[in-house]
Design an enzyme around this catalytic site. Structure first.
Site, short mmCIF file in Angstrom:
data_model
loop_
_atom_site.label_atom_id
_atom_site.label_comp_id
_atom_site.label_asym_id
_atom_site.label_seq_id
_atom_site.Cartn_x
_atom_site.Cartn_y
_atom_site.Cartn_z
N CYS A 6 13.15 7.37 8.32
CA CYS A 6 12.02 8.03 8.98
C CYS A 6 11.16 9.10 7.84
O CYS A 6 11.64 9.72 7.04
CB CYS A 6 12.28 9.17 10.03
SG CYS A 6 11.16 10.35 10.65
N HIS A 99 8.58 10.41 14.78
CA HIS A 99 9.23 11.34 14.62
C HIS A 99 8.09 12.59 15.07
O HIS A 99 7.07 12.66 14.53
CB HIS A 99 9.53 11.89 13.09
CG HIS A 99 10.35 13.20 12.86
ND1 HIS A 99 11.53 13.15 11.85
CD2 HIS A 99 9.70 14.44 13.05
CE1 HIS A 99 11.53 14.67 11.94
NE2 HIS A 99 10.75 15.32 12.58
N HIS A 101 5.43 14.91 15.98
CA HIS A 101 4.70 15.99 15.21
C HIS A 101 3.45 16.36 15.97
O HIS A 101 3.17 15.49 16.87
CB HIS A 101 4.21 15.44 13.89
CG HIS A 101 3.63 13.68 14.17
ND1 HIS A 101 4.33 12.74 14.51
CD2 HIS A 101 2.46 13.63 14.04
CE1 HIS A 101 3.61 11.73 14.52
NE2 HIS A 101 2.29 11.95 14.32
P1 DGP Z 1 0.25 9.73 14.24
O1 DGP Z 1 -0.86 8.51 14.49
O2 DGP Z 1 0.04 10.95 15.36
O3 DGP Z 1 1.50 9.09 14.39
O4 DGP Z 1 -0.17 10.44 12.90
C1 DGP Z 1 0.72 10.37 11.91
C2 DGP Z 1 0.09 11.24 10.65
O5 DGP Z 1 0.87 11.23 9.68
C3 DGP Z 1 -1.03 10.45 10.24
O6 DGP Z 1 -2.29 11.60 10.73
C4 DGP Z 1 -0.87 10.33 8.65
C5 DGP Z 1 0.10 11.36 8.51
N1 DGP Z 1 1.04 10.84 7.51
C6 DGP Z 1 1.46 9.54 7.58
N2 DGP Z 1 2.27 9.40 6.21
C7 DGP Z 1 2.36 10.64 5.75
C8 DGP Z 1 2.93 11.14 4.40
O7 DGP Z 1 3.51 10.57 3.79
N3 DGP Z 1 2.65 12.26 4.08
C9 DGP Z 1 1.64 12.92 4.75
N4 DGP Z 1 1.25 14.38 4.29
N5 DGP Z 1 1.09 12.75 6.02
C10 DGP Z 1 1.38 11.47 6.35
#
Ligand code: DGP
Length: 115
Positions: A6, A99, A101
């Site tokens: 994850c 996960h 969020h």
């Molecule tokens: P969702 O579509 O609700 O699962 O949003 C996942 C969010 O996580 C998306 O807006 C981009 C963010 N995200 C994905 N990978 C990373 C990462 O490695 N670092 C950060 N800071 N954000 C990430």
């Protein structure tokens, strides 16, 4: 998906870099890597569970505590004008990281429609 692969568990453990704005025993708040608002943060509970449907009563209580704490951080996070909370669950909502969020969006007037 397990905790071992994850991406948010790895961010929480510091194995993947992120901009962490807040951390306590229950959660971290980081900047989203692909911001969709001038302030776009992610509240990540430290305990791994996929989404709000899979949340236990204990995890729900912890999430409530996290949201209460968020309310005290509004000014320092640049959200004093207001903010929007979003949690995507499943395919129709385009959840991409399994996960739980909470997206925290603000820093400017947001669109009045969400979809
Ligand atoms: P969702 O579509 O609700 O699962 O949003 C996942 C969010 O996580 C998306 O807006 C981009 C963010 N995200 C994905 N990978 C990373 C990462 O490695 N670092 C950060 N800071 N954000 C990430």
């Amino acid at each position: 998906m397990t905790m071992n692969d994850c991406i948010f568990c790895k961010i929480i453990k510091g194995e993947i870099p992120s901009v962490k704005l807040y951390e306590d025993e229950d959660m971290v708040i980081i900047r989203d890597v692909a911001p969709q608002a001038p302030v776009h943060l992610l509240l990540l509970p430290k305990e791994h569970f996929a989404n709000i449907v899979e949340m236990s009563d204990a995890q729900a209580a912890t999430l409530g505590k996290c949201l209460k704490k968020l309310s005290s951080l509004v000014d320092e996070l640049g959200l004093s004008g207001g903010f929007r909370l979003v949690s995507n669950k499943g395919k129709d909502a385009c959840q991409s990281v399994e996960h739980l969020h909470i997206h925290i969006l603000g820093g400017a007037q947001l669109a009045d429609k969400m979809a």
